[in-house]
Design a protein around this motif. Structure first.
Motif, PDB file in Angstrom:
ATOM      1  N   UNK A  25     -62.500 -64.059 -20.785  1.00 27.61           N
ATOM      2  CA  UNK A  25     -62.220 -63.769 -22.416  1.00 27.61           C
ATOM      3  C   UNK A  25     -61.440 -64.688 -22.402  1.00 27.61           C
ATOM      4  N   UNK A  26     -60.210 -64.787 -21.868  1.00 29.56           N
ATOM      5  CA  UNK A  26     -59.211 -65.779 -22.156  1.00 29.56           C
ATOM      6  C   UNK A  26     -59.612 -67.198 -22.365  1.00 29.56           C
ATOM      7  N   UNK A  27     -60.675 -67.470 -21.312  1.00 32.71           N
ATOM      8  CA  UNK A  27     -61.423 -68.869 -21.295  1.00 32.71           C
ATOM      9  C   UNK A  27     -61.823 -69.269 -22.459  1.00 32.71           C
ATOM     10  N   UNK A  28     -62.135 -68.308 -23.431  1.00 29.88           N
ATOM     11  CA  UNK A  28     -62.711 -68.695 -24.718  1.00 29.88           C
ATOM     12  C   UNK A  28     -61.842 -68.145 -25.674  1.00 29.88           C
ATOM     13  N   UNK A  29     -60.776 -67.721 -25.573  1.00 32.88           N
ATOM     14  CA  UNK A  29     -59.935 -67.114 -26.615  1.00 32.88           C
ATOM     15  C   UNK A  29     -58.462 -68.092 -26.716  1.00 32.88           C
ATOM     16  N   UNK A  60     -58.304 -59.705 -38.984  1.00 30.74           N
ATOM     17  CA  UNK A  60     -57.965 -60.956 -38.833  1.00 30.74           C
ATOM     18  C   UNK A  60     -58.242 -62.123 -39.770  1.00 30.74           C
ATOM     19  N   UNK A  61     -59.448 -61.493 -40.434  1.00 32.28           N
ATOM     20  CA  UNK A  61     -59.916 -62.651 -41.431  1.00 32.28           C
ATOM     21  C   UNK A  61     -59.247 -62.268 -43.042  1.00 32.28           C
ATOM     22  N   UNK A  86     -63.327 -70.352 -30.534  1.00 26.17           N
ATOM     23  CA  UNK A  86     -62.372 -70.094 -29.314  1.00 26.17           C
ATOM     24  C   UNK A  86     -60.981 -69.491 -29.779  1.00 26.17           C
ATOM     25  N   UNK A  87     -61.154 -69.100 -30.938  1.00 25.26           N
ATOM     26  CA  UNK A  87     -59.979 -68.427 -31.807  1.00 25.26           C
ATOM     27  C   UNK A  87     -60.303 -66.925 -32.087  1.00 25.26           C
ATOM     28  N   UNK A  88     -59.669 -65.862 -31.363  1.00 29.09           N
ATOM     29  CA  UNK A  88     -60.238 -64.630 -31.879  1.00 29.09           C
ATOM     30  C   UNK A  88     -59.512 -64.357 -33.225  1.00 29.09           C
ATOM     31  N   UNK A  89     -60.030 -63.462 -33.861  1.00 27.01           N
ATOM     32  CA  UNK A  89     -59.583 -63.013 -35.474  1.00 27.01           C
ATOM     33  C   UNK A  89     -58.208 -63.041 -35.676  1.00 27.01           C
ATOM     34  N   UNK A 104     -56.182 -71.191 -38.885  1.00 24.53           N
ATOM     35  CA  UNK A 104     -57.581 -71.345 -38.837  1.00 24.53           C
ATOM     36  C   UNK A 104     -58.317 -71.610 -40.250  1.00 24.53           C
ATOM     37  N   UNK A 105     -59.627 -71.883 -40.296  1.00 21.35           N
ATOM     38  CA  UNK A 105     -60.325 -71.832 -41.552  1.00 21.35           C
ATOM     39  C   UNK A 105     -60.296 -70.441 -42.077  1.00 21.35           C
ATOM     40  N   UNK A 106     -60.036 -69.255 -41.287  1.00 25.86           N
ATOM     41  CA  UNK A 106     -59.841 -68.068 -41.700  1.00 25.86           C
ATOM     42  C   UNK A 106     -58.829 -67.747 -42.680  1.00 25.86           C
TER      43      UNK A 106
END
Length: 535
Positions: free
Chosen positions: A50-54, A93-94, A196-199, A205-207
């Motif tokens: 999970x951390x590898x993609x977050x 997060x959005x 690669x960023x959780x909400x 980010x764009x959010x």
């Protein structure tokens, strides 16, 4: 003890309490640098994948610079359509970071993160619709609340004769999502976020930046503030996030209030970040957002009290020495976002908790889907008292039902969570329950609007310390609203979300009652009066 301050990149964390061994452990293990370098193994083998993609949030603001020009161009195009108002459909997060930015900068951005039909209908007047563009934000593109809100706006635009509906929508989502396909199919602008960023780590980010830039925010300044902080702490001994992370991990509860920082609502954003990141594995730090520096419930032997802004010496603006914080966090908003995100990741390391997953958030969602498909449970109230139906417990009136909860809330390590599935604007008075109940119990008391808290403290309720005591409040629906293209209304969706969360909590044998307001205004007044009469 002597005051300790860590300052860098415009942010300062100052404390006069013992942060324990956390600071030394983080530094000796070189955790600050390893996090910035993207070391996915810091939180254990089970968290590695999970951390590898977050971990993209540690420097994603650098790529966010590329958003500035296209957003400026789009803002000008929307202005040509007579649009000067942005509605944001998003959850968790959005929506929470954009709300902080918008409130701080006084932007004309309305966050629509509800399923309450009255609150949705209030957003759909012809006068406001003609001035509005809608930003639809969802990483997965399948969030039921966001999809339903989008459908409501689309039907409303057509209902008032707006033909260029596609030009009124802007989408923010992850690459390859259902929303990206929808945006491309209908020809609406779409901004793809860093997958690669959780909400809850997506503020920069764009959010966080797309809706606020379209509403008029200077996002270049926010990005620059984060860049300055990042550069200052990379490889530097002075790191406010290290001290902040050690303090977050030190006690069971963190109470947070703003003390003249000029930043509006940072506590609500930090609440989601901390609760959803650290409330799991039967442990974690519970965040409690306070209304002001001298609000009830700030202090306790089980908690640290933090202010955003202010100082740790002398009385607060309220004149109360009791409200003097244990530590303060000062700095500009863009840097604060990154500092709190780093601190939460550091706290996860100290607590041996994966700060990037949310294993219990989907449970209530799954319950909701099943209830929408199979029908709501046919439950009968335990008792009826005036404008309030009581579900659960043995009490015959509201005062007695609340008394039962307060007994449970005074158990060791307990906390009381008030969860209101109501209109957070039209029914705003019910939020006073947090302060009123705090004055009558020594336990921490949180307040959350449903369903937004399901994407925040909802994880902690089910996955964190198993000591929660829960008061759910629902209300009668005046005018309902059909969700276009679906076989349910907003009122039914809201009821299913409340019932689904109740099932998740009751399935864990948590102390729980539901109070249903058959008349919202009268019921809120009755409920507040009942609390005020308690000893």
């Amino acid at each position: 003890m002597t005051d300790i301050m860590e300052a860098a990149g415009g942010v300062a964390v100052t404390t006069h309490v013992d942060a324990g061994t956390g600071v030394e452990r983080l530094r000796s293990d070189n955790i600050p640098q390893k996090v910035l370098e993207g070391d996915a193994g810091l939180w254990g083998d089970e968290a590695r994948d999970e951390a590898a993609v977050r971990l993209g949030w540690t420097n994603t603001f650098n790529s966010s610079i590329d958003l500035i020009k296209p957003l400026s161009k789009l803002k000008a195009e929307l202005a040509e359509l007579g649009i000067d108002r942005i509605a944001l459909c998003g959850m968790g997060g959005s929506s929470l970071a954009p709300e902080v930015i918008a409130r701080t900068l006084d932007l004309n951005l309305q966050v629509v993160d509800t399923t309450d039909p009255g609150q949705i209908i209030a957003e759909l007047t012809e006068e406001s619709l003609r001035r509005t563009a809608v930003v639809v934000s969802s990483k997965s593109g399948t969030t039921v609340e966001t999809d339903s809100q989008r459908r409501a706006f689309e039907a409303a635009f057509r209902g008032v004769g707006i033909d260029d509906v596609a030009r009124r929508f802007v989408f923010v989502t992850d690459p390859g999502s259902q929303l990206e396909r929808l945006a491309n199919d209908q020809g609406s602008p779409v901004f793809l976020a860093d997958s690669t960023v959780g909400g809850r780590y997506s503020a920069l980010t764009a959010f966080g930046l797309v809706p606020t830039a379209l509403a008029g925010a200077d996002i270049a300044t926010l990005i620059a503030e984060a860049q300055e902080f990042h550069a200052a702490v990379e490889g530097n001994e002075d790191n406010p996030a290290v001290l902040l992370g050690a303090l977050i991990a030190r006690r069971h509860t963190l109470t947070v209030a703003d003390d003249g920082s000029g930043i509006a609502g940072l506590g609500d954003w930090a609440e989601q970040l901390i609760a959803e990141s650290l409330g799991k594995d039967g442990k974690g730090t519970l965040p409690v957002v306070l209304e002001h520096p001298a609000a009830p419930g700030a202090r306790g032997t089980d908690r640290f009290y933090c202010t955003v802004g202010g100082a740790i010496t002398g009385a607060t603006p309220s004149g109360s020495q009791l409200a003097t914080p244990d530590f303060t966090v000062n700095g500009p908003l863009g840097a604060q976002f990154l500092c709190w995100e780093l601190a939460t990741a550091f706290a996860g390391y100290l607590l041996e908790i994966d700060p990037f997953n949310q294993p219990n958030v989907t449970e209530s969602k799954d319950n909701t889907k099943k209830l929408l498909a199979d029908g709501l449970p046919d439950t009968q109230p335990t008792a009826v008292d005036g404008s309030i139906e009581i579900y659960g417990g043995q009490a015959s009136n509201v005062s007695a039902a609340l008394g039962e909860l307060l007994v449970d809330a005074n158990a060791p390590d307990a906390y009381l969570a008030v969860m209101a599935y109501l209109d957070r604007f039209d029914d705003a008075e019910v939020a006073a329950l947090r302060t009123e109940l705090s004055e009558r119990t020594g336990a921490p008391v949180t307040f959350g609007w449903g369903p937004r808290f399901l994407h925040s403290t909802g994880q902690f309720h089910k996955g964190g310390r198993p000591t929660g005591v829960f008061l759910q409040i629902t209300g009668a629906i005046g005018e309902d609203l059909t969700v276009e293209g679906r076989e349910f209304t907003f009122g039914r969706l809201q009821a299913a979300q409340a019932a689904g969360d109740a099932q998740a909590l009751q399935g864990r044998n948590r102390p729980f009652i539901r109070l249903h307001l058959t008349d919202r205004k009268r019921g809120i007044n009755q409920l507040l009066n009942a609390v005020r009469e308690l000893s």
